[in-house]
Design a protein around this motif. Structure first.
Motif, short mmCIF file in Angstrom:
data_model
loop_
_atom_site.label_atom_id
_atom_site.label_comp_id
_atom_site.label_asym_id
_atom_site.label_seq_id
_atom_site.Cartn_x
_atom_site.Cartn_y
_atom_site.Cartn_z
N THR A 50 95.65 24.56 -8.03
CA THR A 50 96.34 23.62 -8.91
C THR A 50 96.74 24.32 -10.21
O THR A 50 97.86 24.15 -10.70
N GLU A 51 95.84 25.11 -10.77
CA GLU A 51 96.15 25.83 -12.02
C GLU A 51 97.24 26.87 -11.79
O GLU A 51 98.13 27.04 -12.62
N ILE A 52 97.20 27.56 -10.67
CA ILE A 52 98.25 28.53 -10.34
C ILE A 52 99.59 27.83 -10.19
O ILE A 52 100.62 28.30 -10.67
N ARG A 53 99.58 26.68 -9.52
CA ARG A 53 100.82 25.92 -9.34
C ARG A 53 101.40 25.47 -10.68
O ARG A 53 102.60 25.59 -10.92
N LEU A 59 102.92 28.50 -12.37
CA LEU A 59 104.19 28.89 -11.76
C LEU A 59 105.30 27.89 -12.08
O LEU A 59 106.46 28.30 -12.27
N GLU A 60 104.97 26.62 -12.15
CA GLU A 60 105.97 25.62 -12.56
C GLU A 60 106.44 25.87 -13.99
O GLU A 60 107.63 25.78 -14.29
N THR A 61 105.50 26.22 -14.85
CA THR A 61 105.86 26.51 -16.24
C THR A 61 106.75 27.74 -16.32
O THR A 61 107.74 27.75 -17.06
N VAL A 62 106.42 28.76 -15.56
CA VAL A 62 107.26 29.97 -15.53
C VAL A 62 108.65 29.63 -15.03
O VAL A 62 109.66 30.11 -15.58
N ALA A 112 111.81 30.42 -17.36
CA ALA A 112 112.75 31.47 -16.96
C ALA A 112 113.99 30.94 -16.27
O ALA A 112 115.03 31.62 -16.26
N GLY A 113 113.91 29.76 -15.70
CA GLY A 113 115.02 29.21 -14.92
C GLY A 113 116.35 29.13 -15.64
O GLY A 113 117.36 29.65 -15.13
N PRO A 114 116.41 28.51 -16.81
CA PRO A 114 117.71 28.42 -17.49
C PRO A 114 118.31 29.78 -17.83
O PRO A 114 119.52 29.98 -17.69
N MET A 115 117.46 30.71 -18.25
CA MET A 115 117.97 32.04 -18.60
C MET A 115 118.48 32.79 -17.37
O MET A 115 119.55 33.39 -17.40
N LEU A 116 117.72 32.72 -16.29
CA LEU A 116 118.15 33.40 -15.07
C LEU A 116 119.41 32.78 -14.50
O LEU A 116 120.30 33.50 -14.00
N PHE A 130 101.87 23.62 -22.37
CA PHE A 130 101.11 24.13 -21.23
C PHE A 130 99.88 24.89 -21.70
O PHE A 130 98.78 24.70 -21.16
N THR A 131 100.04 25.74 -22.71
CA THR A 131 98.91 26.53 -23.20
C THR A 131 97.83 25.64 -23.81
O THR A 131 96.64 25.83 -23.57
N THR A 132 98.24 24.63 -24.58
CA THR A 132 97.28 23.70 -25.17
C THR A 132 96.52 22.94 -24.08
O THR A 132 95.30 22.80 -24.14
#
Length: 89
Positions: free
Chosen positions: A8-11, A14-17, A21-25, A76-78
């Motif tokens: 769950t934490e990995i998911r 990855l969603e945050t990444v 990164a999505g709009p820039m890519l 996300f970090t908080t």
């Protein structure tokens, strides 16, 4: 920490990444395709043109969405820091 909790934490990470990164890519991809088509049509094969166009698109995307992306990353970090006691024990 159970495997389900770790997944769950990995998911969530990855969603945050993806959101960061999505709009820039996507902007760089679109500009790259457009410049590639224009270069193929005009037979101007200068790599600097593509690089500069992509760099400008990336800078514009960061300028336009930077505040939103930073808020999303801080949230996300908080939330992750607040979940640490639950993750450990």
């Amino acid at each position: 920490m159970t495997p389900e909790l770790a997944l769950t934490e990995i998911r969530l990470g990855l969603e945050t990444v993806m959101w960061i990164a999505g709009p820039m890519l996507l902007a760089v991809l679109v500009v790259g395709v457009v410049v590639g088509v224009i270069q193929a049509a005009t037979q101007i094969n200068e790599p600097t043109v593509a690089f500069v166009a992509k760099a400008i698109a990336l800078a514009a995307t960061i300028a336009a969405t930077g505040g939103w992306l930073l808020v999303r990353l801080v949230d996300f970090t908080t939330a992750l820091f607040q979940r640490i006691p639950h993750l450990i024990g």
